[in-house]
Design a protein around this motif. Sequence first.
Motif, PDB file in Angstrom:
ATOM      1  N   THR A 176       0.857  -1.178   0.000  1.00  0.00           N
ATOM      2  CA  THR A 176       0.000   0.000   0.000  1.00  0.00           C
ATOM      3  C   THR A 176       0.892   1.226   0.000  1.00  0.00           C
ATOM      4  O   THR A 176       1.770   1.366   0.853  1.00  0.00           O
ATOM      5  N   LEU A 177       0.688   2.103  -0.939  1.00  0.00           N
ATOM      6  CA  LEU A 177       1.534   3.271  -1.109  1.00  0.00           C
ATOM      7  C   LEU A 177       0.918   4.490  -0.438  1.00  0.00           C
ATOM      8  O   LEU A 177      -0.300   4.687  -0.469  1.00  0.00           O
ATOM      9  N   VAL A 178       1.775   5.308   0.179  1.00  0.00           N
ATOM     10  CA  VAL A 178       1.346   6.595   0.712  1.00  0.00           C
ATOM     11  C   VAL A 178       2.321   7.636   0.183  1.00  0.00           C
ATOM     12  O   VAL A 178       3.518   7.567   0.454  1.00  0.00           O
ATOM     13  N   GLY A 179       1.816   8.587  -0.590  1.00  0.00           N
ATOM     14  CA  GLY A 179       2.690   9.589  -1.181  1.00  0.00           C
ATOM     15  C   GLY A 179       2.110  10.981  -1.076  1.00  0.00           C
ATOM     16  O   GLY A 179       0.889  11.164  -1.089  1.00  0.00           O
ATOM     17  N   TYR A 180       3.006  11.958  -0.969  1.00  0.00           N
ATOM     18  CA  TYR A 180       2.598  13.363  -0.861  1.00  0.00           C
ATOM     19  C   TYR A 180       3.201  14.175  -2.003  1.00  0.00           C
ATOM     20  O   TYR A 180       4.396  14.034  -2.302  1.00  0.00           O
ATOM     21  N   SER A 181       2.393  15.000  -2.644  1.00  0.00           N
ATOM     22  CA  SER A 181       2.830  15.929  -3.682  1.00  0.00           C
ATOM     23  C   SER A 181       3.506  15.178  -4.837  1.00  0.00           C
ATOM     24  O   SER A 181       2.853  14.397  -5.516  1.00  0.00           O
ATOM     25  N   MET A 182       4.805  15.352  -5.061  1.00  0.00           N
ATOM     26  CA  MET A 182       5.481  14.595  -6.111  1.00  0.00           C
ATOM     27  C   MET A 182       5.403  13.099  -5.812  1.00  0.00           C
ATOM     28  O   MET A 182       5.195  12.277  -6.710  1.00  0.00           O
ATOM     29  N   GLY A 183       5.564  12.731  -4.544  1.00  0.00           N
ATOM     30  CA  GLY A 183       5.432  11.331  -4.141  1.00  0.00           C
ATOM     31  C   GLY A 183       4.036  10.795  -4.402  1.00  0.00           C
ATOM     32  O   GLY A 183       3.853   9.624  -4.726  1.00  0.00           O
ATOM     33  N   ALA A 184       3.038  11.675  -4.298  1.00  0.00           N
ATOM     34  CA  ALA A 184       1.655  11.276  -4.592  1.00  0.00           C
ATOM     35  C   ALA A 184       1.470  11.005  -6.078  1.00  0.00           C
ATOM     36  O   ALA A 184       0.761  10.068  -6.467  1.00  0.00           O
ATOM     37  N   ARG A 185       2.117  11.803  -6.911  1.00  0.00           N
ATOM     38  CA  ARG A 185       2.027  11.573  -8.356  1.00  0.00           C
ATOM     39  C   ARG A 185       2.682  10.245  -8.729  1.00  0.00           C
ATOM     40  O   ARG A 185       2.182   9.513  -9.579  1.00  0.00           O
ATOM     41  N   ILE A 186       3.794   9.937  -8.070  1.00  0.00           N
ATOM     42  CA  ILE A 186       4.463   8.652  -8.316  1.00  0.00           C
ATOM     43  C   ILE A 186       3.590   7.500  -7.820  1.00  0.00           C
ATOM     44  O   ILE A 186       3.428   6.483  -8.506  1.00  0.00           O
TER      45      ILE A 186
END
Length: 260
Positions: free
Chosen positions: A59-69
């Motif tokens: 399960t991935l959790v990403g914010y901003s650029m990390g969210a786009r990835i």
Amino acid sequence: MKAISGSARCVAIDLPGHGGSKLQKMSDHEAAQEPNWSIEVVGDMLCKLFHQLTNRKVTLVGYSMGARIALYMALKCSDKVQGAVIISGSPGLTDREARKVRCAKDDFRACSLVSYGLEVFLDSWYAGELWSSLRGHPHFKRIVANRLQQDDVHTLAKVLSDSSVGRQLPLWEDLKHCKVPVLLIVGEKDAKFKRIAQDMCSIINSGTWSRDHPAIVEIPNCGHAAHLENPLPVIHAVREFLTTLKEEFVKWQGLCRALQ
């Protein structure tokens, strides 16, 4: 991670140009071919890494650029992704002219970063309207001071340019075929990304994957950097999402056993 690690194995990865990630020494041939750190390249690289780390889905959790990835991986690597939490993320720009303008802006920012250094870059970066709420946070100076620890300015500039939302292939059409649960988290004061999240949700229609869990969680009293400005509701939302995913997985296992 501290709050969630009691119930899940948490792995944090510093993206290229960030934190402790360093470029390995390259051969002369490799050095002549400068690496590309686009959203797609980094996403594919992380997918390979997760295959090495575990044979289970993640399960991935990403914010901003990390969210786009994370969103790219949820759509393109669904065989390895069980779900994705997208904090202040976007599927990219569809308008061709808007993409050109954004590329030019990010290339200029990257050049400025190399020419004038990280401190000047961060002063300019956080002066933007997107960060108006974060600037009022009591720990804002400490947050900026942590960013100043980054010493690989050239790689950071390359990543800023390569991963520009203007260069990213838009994922709006891919959202129509999303196969994994996606939770969208946005700050209450972040009007731009609230609108993007609502548009994403209407396309994914991900509210149908679990009737008891909202597809969008709006974090009160904060802007774009919701996880920094008001972390407790973000932690709660991620925990609820993980719990729901586990319950869905258990039901799926039970169904498989019944079919056998």
